[in-house]
Design an enzyme around this catalytic site. Structure first.
Site, PDB file in Angstrom:
ATOM      1  N   GLY A  64       0.767  -1.238   0.000  1.00 25.51           N
ATOM      2  CA  GLY A  64       0.000   0.000   0.000  1.00 25.51           C
ATOM      3  C   GLY A  64       0.792   1.279   0.000  1.00 25.51           C
ATOM      4  O   GLY A  64       0.223   2.356  -0.218  1.00 25.51           O
ATOM      5  N   GLU A 108       4.045  -6.629   2.079  1.00 26.25           N
ATOM      6  CA  GLU A 108       3.736  -7.021   0.698  1.00 26.25           C
ATOM      7  C   GLU A 108       3.739  -5.842  -0.256  1.00 26.25           C
ATOM      8  O   GLU A 108       2.702  -5.511  -0.838  1.00 26.25           O
ATOM      9  CB  GLU A 108       2.308  -7.573   0.642  1.00 26.25           C
ATOM     10  CG  GLU A 108       2.150  -8.989   1.005  1.00 26.25           C
ATOM     11  CD  GLU A 108       0.672  -9.378   1.078  1.00 26.25           C
ATOM     12  OE1 GLU A 108       0.430 -10.573   1.101  1.00 26.25           O
ATOM     13  OE2 GLU A 108      -0.228  -8.520   1.117  1.00 26.25           O
ATOM     14  N   PRO A 109       4.856  -5.173  -0.447  1.00 26.11           N
ATOM     15  CA  PRO A 109       4.841  -4.036  -1.372  1.00 26.11           C
ATOM     16  C   PRO A 109       4.727  -4.470  -2.833  1.00 26.11           C
ATOM     17  O   PRO A 109       5.332  -5.458  -3.244  1.00 26.11           O
ATOM     18  CB  PRO A 109       6.193  -3.367  -1.125  1.00 26.11           C
ATOM     19  CG  PRO A 109       7.075  -4.473  -0.649  1.00 26.11           C
ATOM     20  CD  PRO A 109       6.191  -5.413   0.117  1.00 26.11           C
ATOM     21  N   GLY A 110       3.949  -3.741  -3.580  1.00 20.94           N
ATOM     22  CA  GLY A 110       3.874  -3.933  -5.028  1.00 20.94           C
ATOM     23  C   GLY A 110       4.381  -2.670  -5.691  1.00 20.94           C
ATOM     24  O   GLY A 110       5.516  -2.564  -6.143  1.00 20.94           O
ATOM     25  N   CYS A 139     -10.348   4.099 -29.432  1.00 19.46           N
ATOM     26  CA  CYS A 139     -11.598   4.715 -29.885  1.00 19.46           C
ATOM     27  C   CYS A 139     -12.517   5.107 -28.739  1.00 19.46           C
ATOM     28  O   CYS A 139     -13.647   4.626 -28.649  1.00 19.46           O
ATOM     29  CB  CYS A 139     -12.303   3.762 -30.830  1.00 19.46           C
ATOM     30  SG  CYS A 139     -11.280   3.370 -32.232  1.00 19.46           S
ATOM     31  N   GLU A 140     -12.020   5.921 -27.827  1.00 22.61           N
ATOM     32  CA  GLU A 140     -12.843   6.456 -26.740  1.00 22.61           C
ATOM     33  C   GLU A 140     -12.302   7.824 -26.369  1.00 22.61           C
ATOM     34  O   GLU A 140     -11.091   7.994 -26.264  1.00 22.61           O
ATOM     35  CB  GLU A 140     -12.723   5.602 -25.464  1.00 22.61           C
ATOM     36  CG  GLU A 140     -13.158   4.200 -25.614  1.00 22.61           C
ATOM     37  CD  GLU A 140     -13.447   3.550 -24.269  1.00 22.61           C
ATOM     38  OE1 GLU A 140     -13.667   4.270 -23.272  1.00 22.61           O
ATOM     39  OE2 GLU A 140     -13.442   2.324 -24.239  1.00 22.61           O
TER      40      GLU A 140
END
Ligand code: LLP
Length: 427
Positions: free
Chosen positions: A251, A288-290, A357-358
């Site tokens: 987090g 748990e770092p991402g 295409c948006e």
């Protein structure tokens, strides 16, 4: 900011860029000793360019920071952030353990060389096939998310005649300040056992013949730029009794733009471990770092295709929401620079538009670029987390390659998708 670190790499650019990146004599962005314009020429665009040295430095900052403390501790790579075999392999080499959130991430972690015993398997809706795969692979720990998940895990362990070590994911009703889509600590969350339900889950897991309850887990949300909610979560966990192992989740937020100053890895670890020392009588702490491990290691290179002026100036590039969904999903801000003219400052605010295409396919709004022209190579830094991870083939756009750079040498670790790949699964 990565915080106090031995042999810290530095960068002459803002802290949003990978450590060790620089502007070379030609005014080009250089990463891992490689000129990004040369990389664009050699490998095409869009492309994810990963500074291997940055990735290793951040991994070491986490590992060294956690090891200097008195408690036994482990750093788990939250692999959903960058589930690419080469990244798993590098972080396994650096001594990290691994968190996976699906059978597919588990398969990649094993392929990347993680010892299954050091893998933690998460998920609020694990299938029986995934549970069987995890147990047969010898996954060290399964993190249980609900009573049904507990029952199904127990039944699977019984069927395979083994005892599975487990943690219980707790939702402590602590909210951090982040986008609603990535906030997970609130009571009404799809993840984990609420504080009221937790005692029953603890009793049930502790009484099980086929489960061995070793501890608690919590992850209150992602891209958190304040440390106080992490402390509060520890205080809540302490109310549930004493356990050997506490996994305090990931987090920690990162800087996407120059003005953002997230806590350093060192300050984050100090806060977490001080709280754990004070409030938990634990044998082992896991984190748990991402994002904080991988986000700033990587930049994306694009080539400008078109520049158009109406009410705004629209700079159209050859990628967009297929290689970076984050602006669309979370209104996430990104910086943009002209990789071939890095010394330029100022310029008119433009909208960096993707090729899809948006109208919502915009990578960044109101970013200053001085006279961008078709053919220019642009760079968006801090794309290592959840970029490759959430890439897709909208509009049949092939996904970009992943290129590691270090010591002046580029190395393709994932090749660019081809048009043939787009129909490769047709039967
Ligand atoms: N542990 C658990 C159980 C998680 O669910 C997550 C992230 C992490 C660790 C790692 O969190 P981090 O250190 O990366 O904040 N796609 C979103 C992020 C979703 C995060 C999901 N869980 C984004 O692009 O911002």
């Amino acid at each position: 900011m990565i915080g106090a670190m031995p042999n810290a790499l530095s960068t002459t650019l803002s802290h949003v860029y990978p450590l060790g990146s620089a502007i070379n004599a030609a005014g080009h962005l250089e990463l891992g000793g490689c000129d990004t314009l040369e990389l664009a020429k050699q490998f095409g665009t869009p492309a994810y360019i990963v500074s291997e040295d940055d990735l290793r430095a951040r991994a070491r900052a986490f590992m060294d920071g956690i090891r200097t403390r008195s408690l036994a501790a482990d750093v788990l790579f939250a692999s959903k952030a960058f589930p690419c075999t080469a990244v798993y392999r590098l972080l396994a080499e650096e001594g990290l353990a691994c968190d996976v959130a699906s059978g597919g991430e588990l398969a990649l972690a094993l392929k990347g060389g993680f010892d299954p015993k050091r893998v933690y398997f998460h998920g609020n809706a694990k299938s029986l096939a995934e549970l069987r795969f995890a147990m047969q692979a010898g996954v060290g720990h399964i993190v249980l998310d609900s009573l049904d998940d507990l029952t199904r895990t127990e039944q699977t362990a019984a069927e395979l005649d083994l005892t599975q070590e487990v943690l219980l994911r707790i939702t402590p009703d602590v909210r951090g300040d982040t986008h609603a889509a990535i906030s997970t600590g609130q009571a009404d969350s799809k993840f984990g056992f609420g504080m009221a339900e937790a005692p029953q889950a603890i009793d049930q897991a502790a009484a099980s013949e086929h489960l061995k309850l070793v501890g608690l887990h919590c992850h209150i949300g992602s891209q958190l730029l304040q440390l106080e909610p992490f402390q509060r979560a520890v205080t809540e966990l302490a109310k549930l009794g004493e356990f050997d192992v506490y996994n305090l989740g990931g987090g920690l937020g990162v800087a996407y733009t120059e003005g953002q100053e997230p806590p350093s890895i060192a300050d984050y670890l100090a806060t977490l471990l001080d709280a754990a020392n004070k409030e938990l009588n634990a044998r082992k702490i896991l984190i748990e770092p991402g994002r904080a491990l991988v986000a700033n290691s990587t930049v994306t290179l694009y080539e400008v295709q078109t520049v158009k002026h109406n009410v705004s100036t629209w700079v159209g590039v050859d990628g967009g929401m297929s290689d970076n969904l984050r602006p669309m999903l979370y209104d996430a801000p990104y910086e943009v620079a002209n990789a071939g003219r890095m010394n330029e400052t100022g310029g008119e605010p433009v909208i960096l538009a993707g090729k899809h295409c948006e109208s919502g396919d915009v990578i960044a709004r109101d970013v200053p670029l001085d006279d961008p022209q078709p053919g220019d190579i642009l760079v968006t830094p801090a794309t290592g987390a959840y970029g490759y991870a959430m890439a897709n083939n909208y509009n049949g756009v092939p996904r970009p390659p992943v290129i590691f750079v270090s010591g002046g040498n580029p190395r393709v670790v994932v090749r660019r998708e081809t048009y043939d790949d787009l129909s490769a699964r047709d039967v």
